[in-house]
Design a protein around this motif. Sequence first.
Motif, short mmCIF file in Angstrom:
data_model
loop_
_atom_site.label_atom_id
_atom_site.label_comp_id
_atom_site.label_asym_id
_atom_site.label_seq_id
_atom_site.Cartn_x
_atom_site.Cartn_y
_atom_site.Cartn_z
N ILE A 198 1.15 -0.74 0.26
CA ILE A 198 0.25 -0.10 -0.10
C ILE A 198 0.76 1.11 0.09
CG2 ILE A 198 -1.88 -1.12 0.92
CD1 ILE A 198 -1.20 0.08 4.09
N SER A 199 0.09 2.23 -0.04
CA SER A 199 0.91 3.44 -0.51
C SER A 199 0.04 4.38 0.00
CB SER A 199 0.99 4.27 -1.89
OG SER A 199 1.29 5.54 -1.55
N VAL A 200 0.39 5.51 1.38
CA VAL A 200 -0.06 6.02 2.24
C VAL A 200 0.47 7.73 2.24
CG1 VAL A 200 -0.53 4.00 3.48
CG2 VAL A 200 1.70 5.57 4.50
N ARG A 209 -2.20 9.13 10.91
CA ARG A 209 -1.46 8.22 11.43
C ARG A 209 -2.15 7.18 11.42
NH1 ARG A 209 2.48 9.64 14.92
NH2 ARG A 209 2.29 12.48 14.92
N ILE A 210 -1.02 6.34 11.87
CA ILE A 210 -0.90 5.51 11.66
C ILE A 210 -1.16 3.92 12.69
CG2 ILE A 210 -0.36 2.63 9.71
CD1 ILE A 210 0.16 4.76 7.73
N THR A 211 -2.01 3.35 13.76
CA THR A 211 -2.23 3.41 14.41
C THR A 211 -1.84 1.25 14.81
OG1 THR A 211 -3.81 2.95 14.94
CG2 THR A 211 -3.25 5.06 15.60
N PRO A 212 -0.98 1.28 16.05
CA PRO A 212 -1.17 0.45 15.72
C PRO A 212 -2.62 -0.73 15.59
CG PRO A 212 0.29 0.46 17.92
CD PRO A 212 -0.79 1.69 16.74
N ALA A 213 -3.39 -0.29 16.02
CA ALA A 213 -4.46 -1.22 15.18
C ALA A 213 -4.45 -1.33 13.90
CB ALA A 213 -5.68 0.20 15.71
N THR A 214 -4.40 0.06 13.13
CA THR A 214 -4.73 -0.23 11.41
C THR A 214 -3.53 -0.92 10.98
OG1 THR A 214 -4.97 1.98 12.27
CG2 THR A 214 -4.05 1.75 9.91
N ASP A 237 3.86 3.72 13.20
CA ASP A 237 4.83 3.44 14.24
C ASP A 237 5.63 2.24 13.66
OD1 ASP A 237 4.88 1.56 16.10
OD2 ASP A 237 3.48 1.98 17.77
N VAL A 238 6.50 2.55 13.32
CA VAL A 238 7.38 1.36 12.74
C VAL A 238 7.77 0.62 13.27
CG1 VAL A 238 9.58 1.55 11.46
CG2 VAL A 238 8.21 3.55 11.04
#
Length: 328
Positions: free
Chosen positions: A54-56, A61-66, A89-90
Amino acid sequence: MTYSEPVGITAFGCGRDEAARFRELAPRFGVTLTITESAVSEETAHLASGNRCISVGHKTRITPATLRALSRVGVSYISTRSIGYDHIDVDYAGRIDISVGNVCYSPDSVADYTVMMLLMAVRHAKSTVRRADVHDYRLHDVRGKELRDLTVGVVGTGRIGTAVMERLRAFGCRILAYGNRAGESGDPGDEVSLDELLRSSDVVTLHAPLNAETHHLLDRERIQRMKPGAFVVNTGRGALIDTTALVAALEDGRLGGVALDVVEGEEGVFYTDRRNAPIDSKPLLRLQEMPNAFISPHTAYYTDRALSDTVENSITNCLEFESRNQHA
């Protein structure tokens, strides 16, 4: 690159121009695209079903849940259309076997904008334009400064910081540099310690990446070490500066002014129309009241050239990831 089957990519958070560029490039690279204006989230992760890549964008913000939701639909690689990836969250992504990559784009967009902001700061452009807008054409109470008479300290000497120094050299100012790459690639700045740079610079411009070591790089203590009346320019990341300390230094006259394209806590404010909606960030509101604080909404990167670079490099990242996995 050749593949046994077409590579599928879901591009999240695409504006109209980004979507058009993705569609233009897809045939050249032989990829199939799912393009959506929606930001990536737990609710939209299903749009990546069937695509490992995917490209974002950098706005969400990309969370652990996402990340967990993406993993469940088979995503193994995220390419962010930005140089920084502090919005992801790398570490957590790595723990659930999702790789993350960033892009490189021409540094000229941010470098040009940085020099523009720097000039606006030292020439009191915000106050001058505001006065002219209400037909007050008196000159500013304080005369501006010429760059040839100033020392400019560049913090962060990667591609963008180096491009800024190259432009500044033409103005004849003294240039000081601090960063992991200082002195490389013929950088035109004198390499110094951070403390010396802060003590000696009339203008400090920030181009360091945001991480645990650089968070609040300019904190209250370091701001107090700066030359009285110095200016700060930030086109890097907002949290490089302790905003509360910055506001205090402007209010007590310690600093001469600031020009900020990024502000701590900008998430959810920048890129939205807030004319009729409250803004919770008191430091941001205070900065915008000040005549010597110029604020723009994280727009330094926003050029047509940078758009082409980020979209093309995001596709290339995904193809290289698939290539590595096919040959693993």
